[in-house]
Scaffold this motif. Structure first.
Motif, PDB file in Angstrom:
ATOM      1  N   UNK A  79       0.864  -1.272  -0.053  1.00  0.00           N
ATOM      2  CA  UNK A  79       0.044  -0.079  -0.001  1.00  0.00           C
ATOM      3  C   UNK A  79       0.746   1.221  -0.292  1.00  0.00           C
ATOM      4  N   UNK A  80       1.944   1.209   0.769  1.00  0.00           N
ATOM      5  CA  UNK A  80       2.786   2.224   0.922  1.00  0.00           C
ATOM      6  C   UNK A  80       3.435   2.544  -0.658  1.00  0.00           C
ATOM      7  N   UNK A  81       3.896   1.631  -1.311  1.00  0.00           N
ATOM      8  CA  UNK A  81       4.438   1.568  -2.602  1.00  0.00           C
ATOM      9  C   UNK A  81       3.259   2.182  -3.696  1.00  0.00           C
ATOM     10  N   UNK A  82       2.166   1.780  -3.524  1.00  0.00           N
ATOM     11  CA  UNK A  82       1.008   2.328  -4.587  1.00  0.00           C
ATOM     12  C   UNK A  82       0.866   3.658  -4.242  1.00  0.00           C
ATOM     13  N   UNK A  83       0.894   4.086  -2.831  1.00  0.00           N
ATOM     14  CA  UNK A  83       0.395   5.583  -2.623  1.00  0.00           C
ATOM     15  C   UNK A  83       1.432   6.315  -3.423  1.00  0.00           C
ATOM     16  N   UNK A  84       2.804   6.049  -3.185  1.00  0.00           N
ATOM     17  CA  UNK A  84       3.639   6.918  -3.541  1.00  0.00           C
ATOM     18  C   UNK A  84       3.840   6.981  -5.487  1.00  0.00           C
ATOM     19  N   UNK A  85       3.117   5.723  -5.832  1.00  0.00           N
ATOM     20  CA  UNK A  85       3.190   5.539  -7.386  1.00  0.00           C
ATOM     21  C   UNK A  85       2.064   6.411  -7.994  1.00  0.00           C
ATOM     22  N   UNK A  86       1.222   6.847  -7.140  1.00  0.00           N
ATOM     23  CA  UNK A  86       0.264   7.780  -7.476  1.00  0.00           C
ATOM     24  C   UNK A  86       0.736   9.006  -7.833  1.00  0.00           C
ATOM     25  N   UNK A  87       1.828   9.624  -7.049  1.00  0.00           N
ATOM     26  CA  UNK A  87       2.424  10.860  -7.323  1.00  0.00           C
ATOM     27  C   UNK A  87       3.936  10.632  -8.020  1.00  0.00           C
ATOM     28  N   UNK A  88       4.314   9.563  -7.999  1.00  0.00           N
ATOM     29  CA  UNK A  88       5.861   9.461  -8.936  1.00  0.00           C
ATOM     30  C   UNK A  88       5.839   8.076  -9.697  1.00  0.00           C
ATOM     31  N   UNK A  89       6.548   8.400 -10.622  1.00  0.00           N
ATOM     32  CA  UNK A  89       6.424   7.371 -11.794  1.00  0.00           C
ATOM     33  C   UNK A  89       7.705   6.276 -11.349  1.00  0.00           C
ATOM     34  N   UNK A  90       7.174   5.549 -10.219  1.00  0.00           N
ATOM     35  CA  UNK A  90       8.081   4.543  -9.713  1.00  0.00           C
ATOM     36  C   UNK A  90       8.240   3.325 -10.472  1.00  0.00           C
ATOM     37  N   UNK A  91       9.541   2.776 -10.751  1.00  0.00           N
ATOM     38  CA  UNK A  91       9.733   1.444 -11.416  1.00  0.00           C
ATOM     39  C   UNK A  91       9.285   0.437 -10.554  1.00  0.00           C
ATOM     40  N   UNK A  92       9.020  -0.887 -10.842  1.00  0.00           N
ATOM     41  CA  UNK A  92       8.918  -2.077 -10.155  1.00  0.00           C
ATOM     42  C   UNK A  92       9.933  -2.252  -9.260  1.00  0.00           C
ATOM     43  N   UNK A  93       9.636  -2.868  -8.035  1.00  0.00           N
ATOM     44  CA  UNK A  93      10.545  -3.257  -7.202  1.00  0.00           C
ATOM     45  C   UNK A  93       9.963  -4.657  -6.477  1.00  0.00           C
ATOM     46  N   UNK A  94      10.941  -5.466  -5.683  1.00  0.00           N
ATOM     47  CA  UNK A  94      10.769  -6.675  -5.086  1.00  0.00           C
ATOM     48  C   UNK A  94      10.895  -6.434  -3.659  1.00  0.00           C
ATOM     49  N   UNK A  95       9.700  -6.467  -3.128  1.00  0.00           N
ATOM     50  CA  UNK A  95       9.668  -6.126  -1.294  1.00  0.00           C
ATOM     51  C   UNK A  95       9.848  -7.499  -0.659  1.00  0.00           C
ATOM     52  N   UNK A  96      10.962  -7.641   0.096  1.00  0.00           N
ATOM     53  CA  UNK A  96      10.878  -8.822   0.987  1.00  0.00           C
ATOM     54  C   UNK A  96      10.672  -8.231   2.551  1.00  0.00           C
ATOM     55  N   UNK A  97       9.635  -8.751   3.386  1.00  0.00           N
ATOM     56  CA  UNK A  97       9.683  -8.592   4.736  1.00  0.00           C
ATOM     57  C   UNK A  97       9.956  -9.707   5.443  1.00  0.00           C
ATOM     58  N   UNK A  98      10.957  -9.748   6.357  1.00  0.00           N
ATOM     59  CA  UNK A  98      11.064 -10.579   7.377  1.00  0.00           C
ATOM     60  C   UNK A  98      10.259 -10.001   8.698  1.00  0.00           C
ATOM     61  N   UNK A  99       9.201 -11.068   8.981  1.00  0.00           N
ATOM     62  CA  UNK A  99       8.351 -10.600  10.090  1.00  0.00           C
ATOM     63  C   UNK A  99       8.718 -11.143  11.462  1.00  0.00           C
ATOM     64  N   UNK A 100       9.225 -10.298  12.428  1.00  0.00           N
ATOM     65  CA  UNK A 100       9.509 -10.546  13.633  1.00  0.00           C
ATOM     66  C   UNK A 100       9.034  -9.967  14.968  1.00  0.00           C
ATOM     67  N   UNK A 101       8.326  -8.868  14.826  1.00  0.00           N
ATOM     68  CA  UNK A 101       7.564  -8.081  15.705  1.00  0.00           C
ATOM     69  C   UNK A 101       6.252  -8.881  15.796  1.00  0.00           C
ATOM     70  N   UNK A 102       5.753  -9.096  17.019  1.00  0.00           N
ATOM     71  CA  UNK A 102       4.279 -10.140  17.091  1.00  0.00           C
ATOM     72  C   UNK A 102       3.244  -9.124  16.174  1.00  0.00           C
ATOM     73  N   UNK A 103       2.411  -9.541  15.957  1.00  0.00           N
ATOM     74  CA  UNK A 103       1.001  -8.889  15.222  1.00  0.00           C
ATOM     75  C   UNK A 103       0.067  -9.013  16.267  1.00  0.00           C
ATOM     76  N   UNK A 104      -0.804  -7.630  16.494  1.00  0.00           N
ATOM     77  CA  UNK A 104      -1.601  -7.881  17.302  1.00  0.00           C
ATOM     78  C   UNK A 104      -1.160  -7.394  18.845  1.00  0.00           C
TER      79      UNK A 104
END
Length: 270
Positions: free
Chosen positions: A67-92
Motif C-alpha cells: 500500500x505504501x508503494x502504491x501510495x507513492x506510485x500515484x504521485x511518482x513514476x516508480x519503477x517496479x521493485x521486489x519487497x521482502x519483509x521478514x516479520x519478527x515483531x508480533x502481530x496484534x
C-alpha cells in the motif's frame, strides 16, 4: 536496500473522546524500541511482495508495504521493485509493527528512487496508511494526540534503562480493543506525569485499555505482576494490543524466563 523497522511502546494511553470521523482522540507517549523486522527493497522487472518469519494475516496484496508503494506510485513514476519483509515483531501486540513496516517502506523508496520527499511530506503520506504510521518517519519519542498522528515534542530520555517486553501469543485487534474502552476526559495531566521521576509512574501513568482487557484476558495482569515481581520500576500494556513491558534499572542484567513456550520475549536497552 535494507532497513530494520522497529517497534514502539506506549507509555501512558488515554482515550479522551469520540471524533466526527469515527475515530477516537487519544493522548500517549510513543517511544521507539529496538525489537525489529527486516525489510529489503530492490529494483525488479515486476512488482512483487514476499514475506518470511511470522505469518502475516490476510492477503499479501493488502500488505501495508505494498500500500505504501502504491501510495507513492500515484504521485511518482516508480519503477517496479521486489519487497521482502521478514516479520519478527508480533502481530496484534500493540507495538505498531505493521505501521513501522509501512513507514520504512516509504523511507526506503524515497532513498532508492531519489524522490527527495521532505520529512513533513513523508509523514503526511504515512498518515494515509494508518494512525501511528507517521511516528516511525522520525522515530523519536513524542507526545501523540488526536488520532495518534499529531505529535508534540516531549523531553523524555530513557536510554539508560533496560526494557523487557512479553507477548503472550494473544492477538487483540484494534477494533476489539476500542469496543471495550469508554472515552473519558483524563483526571490528570499525562504530559506532566511523564516529566516526573520514573518510580512515580506506577499506578499513575496508565493505559485506558487495561481496565476492560485485563478482565477479559487474565494473562495480561499476570504478566504485569510478574514483571513487577522481577524488579521492574514501571510496567504497562502497550497500545491496544497484548504485549506487556517492564522498564528496569540500568544495572538490570537478569534474563527473564517466561514459563510458557509460546510467549515471545524481547529485552534490551531503551
Amino acid at each position: 536496500m535494507i532497513a530494520f523497522p522497529n517497534a514502539k511502546i506506549n507509555i501512558g494511553l488515554r482515550v479522551t473522546g469520540l471524533r466526527p470521523d469515527g475515530f477516537r482522540n487519544l493522548e500517549s507517549c510513543f517511544y521507539p524500541v529496538n525489537w525489529c523486522d527486516a525489510l529489503e527493497i530492490i529494483p525488479a522487472t515486476n512488482l512483487a511482495f514476499t514475506s518470511s518469519g511470522l505469518t502475516i494475516p490476510g492477503k499479501a496484496s493488502t500488505n501495508l508495504c505494498l500500500k505504501a508503494y502504491h501510495l507513492l506510485q500515484q504521485d511518482f513514476n516508480l519503477k517496479p521493485v521486489r519487497i521482502h519483509l521478514h516479520k519478527n515483531i508480533p502481530i496484534g501486540a500493540g507495538m505498531g509493527g505493521g505501521s513501522s513496516d509501512a513507514a520504512f517502506t516509504l523511507k526506503l523508496l524515497n532513498n532508492l528512487f531519489n524522490l527527495e520527499i521532505s520529512v513533513p511530506d513523508l509523514e503526511n503520506y504515512a498518515r494515509q496508511l494508518g494512525s501511528d504510521c507517521a511516528f516511525f518517519i522520525q522515530n523519536k519519542p513524542v507526545f501523540a494526540i488526536e488520532k495518534g498522528d499529531v505529535f508534540e515534542p516531549l523531553k523524555l530520555d530513557l536510554s539508560n534503562y533496560k526494557i523487557v517486553v512479553i507477548y503472550p501469543d494473544l492477538h487483540i485487534t484494534t477494533a476489539e480493543a476500542y469496543r471495550e474502552v469508554v472515552p473519558q476526559a483524563p483526571a490528570d495531566n499525562l504530559r506532566e506525569l511523564l516529566q516526573q521521576p520514573l518510580p512515580t509512574w506506577k499506578n499513575r501513568v496508565d493505559n485506558d485499555f487495561e481496565k476492560a482487557l485485563f478482565l477479559k484476558y487474565p494473562v495480561l495482569p499476570e504478566l504485569k505482576e510478574y514483571l513487577y515481581q522481577s524488579g521492574a520500576i514501571y510496567t504497562s500494556m502497550t497500545g491496544s494490543g497484548s504485549a506487556v513491558f517492564g522498564i528496569f534499572s540500568p544495572d538490570f542484567t537478569q534474563t527473564l524466563l517466561v514459563p510458557h513456550t509460546t510467549y515471545a520475549v524481547w529485552q534490551g536497552a531503551l
